[in-house]
Write an enzyme that holds these catalytic residues in place. Structure first.
Site, PDB file in Angstrom:
ATOM      1  N   ASP A 153       0.819  -1.211   0.000  1.00 52.70           N
ATOM      2  CA  ASP A 153       0.000   0.000   0.000  1.00 52.70           C
ATOM      3  C   ASP A 153       0.848   1.254   0.000  1.00 52.70           C
ATOM      4  O   ASP A 153       0.425   2.299  -0.477  1.00 52.70           O
ATOM      5  CB  ASP A 153      -0.925   0.002   1.225  1.00 52.70           C
ATOM      6  CG  ASP A 153      -0.158  -0.111   2.530  1.00 52.70           C
ATOM      7  OD1 ASP A 153       0.830  -0.860   2.564  1.00 52.70           O
ATOM      8  OD2 ASP A 153      -0.547   0.536   3.516  1.00 52.70           O
ATOM      9  N   ASP A 172       4.864   2.529   8.911  1.00 50.19           N
ATOM     10  CA  ASP A 172       4.822   1.248   9.608  1.00 50.19           C
ATOM     11  C   ASP A 172       3.612   0.431   9.149  1.00 50.19           C
ATOM     12  O   ASP A 172       2.719   0.131   9.918  1.00 50.19           O
ATOM     13  CB  ASP A 172       4.786   1.463  11.125  1.00 50.19           C
ATOM     14  CG  ASP A 172       3.639   2.366  11.563  1.00 50.19           C
ATOM     15  OD1 ASP A 172       2.994   2.991  10.694  1.00 50.19           O
ATOM     16  OD2 ASP A 172       3.377   2.432  12.779  1.00 50.19           O
ATOM     17  N   GLU A 173       3.637   0.059   7.862  1.00 49.52           N
ATOM     18  CA  GLU A 173       2.539  -0.728   7.293  1.00 49.52           C
ATOM     19  C   GLU A 173       3.098  -1.574   6.169  1.00 49.52           C
ATOM     20  O   GLU A 173       3.537  -2.687   6.384  1.00 49.52           O
ATOM     21  CB  GLU A 173       1.413   0.199   6.822  1.00 49.52           C
ATOM     22  CG  GLU A 173       0.117  -0.524   6.540  1.00 49.52           C
ATOM     23  CD  GLU A 173      -1.067   0.424   6.444  1.00 49.52           C
ATOM     24  OE1 GLU A 173      -2.105  -0.017   5.925  1.00 49.52           O
ATOM     25  OE2 GLU A 173      -0.954   1.576   6.887  1.00 49.52           O
ATOM     26  N   TRP A 198     -12.117  -5.464  -1.546  1.00 50.39           N
ATOM     27  CA  TRP A 198     -10.886  -6.131  -1.120  1.00 50.39           C
ATOM     28  C   TRP A 198     -10.976  -7.632  -1.376  1.00 50.39           C
ATOM     29  O   TRP A 198     -10.107  -8.211  -2.022  1.00 50.39           O
ATOM     30  CB  TRP A 198     -10.620  -5.807   0.356  1.00 50.39           C
ATOM     31  CG  TRP A 198     -10.020  -4.444   0.547  1.00 50.39           C
ATOM     32  CD1 TRP A 198      -8.706  -4.151   0.797  1.00 50.39           C
ATOM     33  CD2 TRP A 198     -10.692  -3.173   0.452  1.00 50.39           C
ATOM     34  NE1 TRP A 198      -8.527  -2.785   0.870  1.00 50.39           N
ATOM     35  CE2 TRP A 198      -9.727  -2.160   0.662  1.00 50.39           C
ATOM     36  CE3 TRP A 198     -12.014  -2.793   0.219  1.00 50.39           C
ATOM     37  CZ2 TRP A 198     -10.037  -0.804   0.644  1.00 50.39           C
ATOM     38  CZ3 TRP A 198     -12.332  -1.439   0.195  1.00 50.39           C
ATOM     39  CH2 TRP A 198     -11.355  -0.463   0.404  1.00 50.39           C
ATOM     40  N   GLU A 250      -1.858   8.771  -1.466  1.00 58.25           N
ATOM     41  CA  GLU A 250      -2.880   7.926  -0.867  1.00 58.25           C
ATOM     42  C   GLU A 250      -4.218   8.652  -0.763  1.00 58.25           C
ATOM     43  O   GLU A 250      -5.278   8.082  -1.006  1.00 58.25           O
ATOM     44  CB  GLU A 250      -2.432   7.492   0.526  1.00 58.25           C
ATOM     45  CG  GLU A 250      -3.423   6.596   1.261  1.00 58.25           C
ATOM     46  CD  GLU A 250      -2.870   6.110   2.575  1.00 58.25           C
ATOM     47  OE1 GLU A 250      -3.342   5.065   3.066  1.00 58.25           O
ATOM     48  OE2 GLU A 250      -1.953   6.756   3.125  1.00 58.25           O
ATOM     49  N   HIS A 308       1.367   5.828  -3.243  1.00 59.82           N
ATOM     50  CA  HIS A 308       0.319   4.829  -3.056  1.00 59.82           C
ATOM     51  C   HIS A 308      -0.398   4.704  -4.401  1.00 59.82           C
ATOM     52  O   HIS A 308      -0.921   5.668  -4.920  1.00 59.82           O
ATOM     53  CB  HIS A 308      -0.642   5.348  -1.982  1.00 59.82           C
ATOM     54  CG  HIS A 308      -1.537   4.322  -1.377  1.00 59.82           C
ATOM     55  ND1 HIS A 308      -2.547   3.742  -2.081  1.00 59.82           N
ATOM     56  CD2 HIS A 308      -1.586   3.810  -0.130  1.00 59.82           C
ATOM     57  CE1 HIS A 308      -3.193   2.898  -1.285  1.00 59.82           C
ATOM     58  NE2 HIS A 308      -2.630   2.913  -0.101  1.00 59.82           N
TER      59      HIS A 308
END
Length: 860
Positions: free
Chosen positions: A459, A464-465, A529, A742, A763
């Site tokens: 993404d 922190d992802e 998703w 994003e 993103h």
């Protein structure tokens, strides 16, 4: 005369150590215009035996292997020649060599080895080790292969030389069920007599910190270990195997800490010169600790590894208001910085990275709890060169402190270089137009994809992802499949999607799943998703022609649609449960991005219908007639329920919002001509009423422009494309973006960063409009799977006077180039051998053409 290329195996760019025993073959043919293949011959040479077969077929993409399947470790040389419809034979192609990897669990004798002092749960005692072993070769060597993987990340050295050029190996898969290994030809690195092999190790995804809100360690295991098997074949045919076992030794290395989020800390004073050379004395090293790994879980790669694909020099060295020194690379990207530096022992250079500046200073809030900091302590011996091994950052700017000497002079001398890393896929798509802002938008889409295709489709690369969100790639996959050959990489990732799928059919929000997911995003069904299980395999089939991807993912796709069917119930409306809906609608509050204008259950039901329709199409391709009929009827029922529930008698929708109309029109849910015309008119009116500002989130962004085009409102689609005020695609471009953001307003009009804690400047999801640029603005699209037939249908507008696009199809390069002058549209198209095309120009009847170069014109 026709000339075939050397064959390619499956979707591999490199065919060493593949996991398919009978890999399918593809080749591209260059031939005179109109030439068509009627037959082909394949010659397979293996162990001095030659097998040749002639097949009466016009196919040249993913054709079956001929002869017996490969055995583990076996190699074969393959070439082809083609026969035209008139009986003319080409010369043989250049040969390609394929070699199988270790195809059976019993081929493995290696066990994982790591440091005995590595207390995996004790963060203070888990400094990454070096592991090594010396060995002797007593006979002349014919060839040598290294098969390597790790719990964590690895970089192997042999006799002091780096093995391979891949990074972050073995990548990120669902480690418990699928741990990837790579194969290396190391014949040239061996020497007679004494040799040594060793490896660096790093935490990586396996046991490093993963996840937001502090994250978690040891999510896939607590050990850090190399799993490697060096197989040496001597000239006399005998084989010796040097595998990781209890004879290896371990020692602390100069890497103090490394993490994908936080960066790498390296103390060059702790280096052990020559540690992987044969002459090195390791008597002071410790015996390794051995672990376990089920060899049945080891899999060969389907796609390319991560590599450095480009280097960027800083475009400026800035001094901030507080006096800090910052390197500006002029481009947001995912990668690392390589430095060359001279100084005293103990001098320490610290590099902090970020995507943006605010008030002239490095702005790190969007990183959340990712430190994104690399630290190098000098050993004090001449010029030292260093690049982190086991981390990666998303950034444009790098704040440098502690640099010994003149930083400006060092940068001018090339002593600080940005190294771009991503999965090393083949570039296949290009676009350009007469509008420089649109061209920059397309460049931003490309850079956003490069930054986020780092072994898994992530993404964002900076905070922190960095996880494989399923909805994001679902909407972006058509764009991705045009720009790069993603079949191998995404085909592999979809295998992990199927592995992570719950028994009831639920698809996780992101794959691989972080096992502590329940603390943030419990696994539960969600439209957009979850639909990745159906729609992304279809995109790959549509663009590559590979029905094998549909077959591999079919049961996963079926389980997902069956789950949607159960959740919807007898009324066929998916109108209960948690949904993200039109995520990141620009009107949603910064901290509640799911609070969109479009009813989330409208979105869910629309996607249910669309996935059911595509599952029916997949079943038809695979020859599953009963399933095709069943899911086609289901799609009709869901479509009818959708219209009854969400479409009003006058053609308006219960959610009077752009995404609602776009989904209904693009997904062919409104089929009544009068209702469809009314809905299309209302969508165009909403665009005008909104002053051409974007008013959709993730669920609407990849369908909005197409919906307008489908209802003859292309002018409105161009108005949206060319709008420069926030929110719009070009707003970010005008604000200096070099990747897609994003949020539509990641940077606010006052040049401050959006206050939402989820704000990235890199993103790809909102860049999915590029697929519309390719298919509608330039006018190139597949009319049959794999571009066996091509549709050239440019629809100029928005004041553009030219546009062009090219795509490296499975058959060869196809392209279109159009220009407008004096009211005349002039179009040139190229159709590769093996394909045909239909050319559709405004106001003209469609024209069918064969391979070759063709020119057309039309009055506008």
């Amino acid at each position: 005369m026709a000339t075939p290329s050397s064959p390619r195996f499956e979707h591999h760019r490199e065919a060493l150590g593949i996991g398919e025993a009978a890999p399918r073959l593809s080749w591209k043919t260059v031939a005179p215009a109109g030439w068509r293949q009627a037959a082909y011959e394949v010659e397979v040479t293996r162990s001095q035996r030659v097998h040749t077969e002639r097949i009466e077929s016009g196919e040249s993409v993913l054709v079956p292997w001929v002869g017996a399947p490969l055995e583990s470790r076996e190699s074969a040389s393959v070439r082809v020649r083609v026969v035209g419809e008139s009986g003319d034979e080409s010369d043989w192609s250049e040969a390609s060599v394929v070699e199988a990897g270790l195809l059976h669990p019993t081929d493995w004798v290696a066990v994982p080895v790591g440091a005995p002092w590595d207390e995996g749960d004790d963060l203070d005692a888990r400094r990454p080790p070096l592991v090594r072993r010396g060995f002797t070769l007593g006979k002349p060597v014919a060839k040598a292969r290294l098969y390597a993987s790790a719990h964590g990340l690895y970089e192997v050295e042999l006799n002091g030389s780096r093995v391979g050029d891949d990074a972050l190996a073995p990548g990120w898969t669902v480690y418990g069920q699928r741990l990837r290994y790579y194969t290396y030809d190391v014949t040239g690195l061996l020497q007679p007599g004494e040799n040594a092999i060793g490896s660096w190790l790093g935490d990586g995804w396996y046991r490093g910190r993963l996840g937001w809100r502090g994250g978690f360690y040891n999510l896939f295991g607590s050990d850090l270990a190399l799993l490697a098997q060096l197989e040496v074949t001597y000239a006399d045919g005998s084989v010796e195997t040097i595998a990781t076992d209890d004879s290896w030794r371990a020692h602390v290395g100069p890497i103090v800490r490394s993490g994908l989020y936080d960066g790498e800390v390296y103390d060059a004073r702790d280096e052990l010169p020559g540690w992987s050379a044969a002459s090195f004395d390791d008597s002071g090293w410790s015996p390794v600790a051995t672990g376990e790994r089920d060899p049945a879980t080891l899999v060969a790669p389907q796609g390319p590894p991560v590599r450095c694909t480009e280097e960027l020099a800083p475009v400026a060295v800035l001094t901030t208001p507080s006096g800090k020194r910052i390197l500006d690379f002029g481009q947001n990207f995912a990668g690392r910085i390589r430095i060359r530096v001279s100084g005293a022992a103990g001098d320490t250079v610290t590099i902090r990275t970020a995507e943006v500046l605010q008030h002239g200073e490095l702005y790190t809030r969007p990183l959340r709890e990712a430190k994104s900091t690399d630290v190098y302590t000098l050993r004090g011996e001449g010029t030292e060169e260093w690049e982190p091994r086991f981390t990666i950052h998303g950034f444009r700017y790098a704040e440098v402190t502690g640099w010994p000497g003149d930083l400006d002079a060092a940068v001018a001398a090339g002593d600080a270089v940005g190294r771009v890393y991503h999965s090393d896929m083949e570039r296949t798509g290009w676009f350009e137009s007469s509008n420089p802002l649109v061209n920059r938008l397309h460049d931003n889409v490309l850079w956003g994809m490069r930054s986020n295709f780092v072994d898994v489709p992530t993404d964002c690369p900076q905070r922190d992802e960095r996880v494989g969100w399923t909805g994001d790639i679902q909407v972006f996959a058509p764009t991705a499949a045009f720009l790069y050959d993603v079949s191998g990489m995404l085909g592999s990732w979809l295998r992990d999607v199927a592995v992570e799928q719950l028994p009831d059919g639920t698809i996780p929000w992101y794959v691989p799943v972080i096992p502590a997911h329940q603390m943030w995003t419990p696994i539960r069904p969600g439209a957009v998703w979850g639909d990745v299980a159906v729609l992304t395999p279809w995109v790959l089939y549509e663009r590559s022609g590979d029905a094998g991807i549909l077959a591999a993912q079919y049961e996963s796709a079926k389980k997902w649609v069956d789950l949607q069917d159960r959740l919807a119930g007898d009324d066929h409306l998916w109108n209960e449960g948690f949904q993200l809906g039109d995520w990141l609608d620009p009107d949603a509050p910064p901290q509640d991005p799911a609070d969109a204008k479009t009813d989330k259950y409208l979105v869910a039901t629309a996607y249910f219908a669309w996935s059911a329709r595509h599952l029916a199409k997949a079943a038809e391709v695979l020859g599953l007639a009963d399933d095709a009929a069943h899911y086609s009827r289901l799609a009709d029922l869901v479509r009818d329920a959708f219209v009854a529930e969400y479409v009003l008698p006058d053609g308006r929708m219960s959610s009077d919002a752009q995404t609602a109309y776009a989904l209904a029109l693009r997904f062919d849910l409104i089929v009544d001509p009068e209702l469809r015309a009314a809905a299309g008119a209302r969508l165009a009116a909403l665009v005008a009423e909104g002053r051409n500002r974007i008013s959709v989130g993730f669920a609407g962004v990849n369908v909005l422009s197409d919906a307008l085009t489908l209802v003859d409102a292309n002018d409105s689609a161009y108005d949206l494309l060319l709008e420069e005020e926030c929110p719009s695609w070009l707003y970010a471009v005008k604000k200096g973006a070099t990747t897609v953001w994003e949020r539509w307003d990641s940077l606010l009009p006052d040049d401050t960063v959006n206050p939402g804690t989820m704000t990235s400047f890199n993103h790809y999801a909102l860049g999915s409009v590029a697929d519309w640029l390719h298919r509608v603005v330039a006018g190139i699209a597949p009319a049959a799977p794999g571009y066996r037939s091509i549709r050239f249908a440019p629809q100029p507008g928005g004041g553009l006077t030219s546009a062009s696009a090219a795509h490296e199809t499975p058959y060869g390069r196809a392209s279109i180039d159009w220009r407008i002058a004096d009211g005349v549209l002039s179009v040139d198209v190229v159709v590769p051998t093996g394909a045909d095309a239909v050319v559709e120009l405004p106001g003209a009847e469609p024209v069918a053409v064969g391979s070759g170069i063709h020119s057309f014109s039309a009055l506008l």
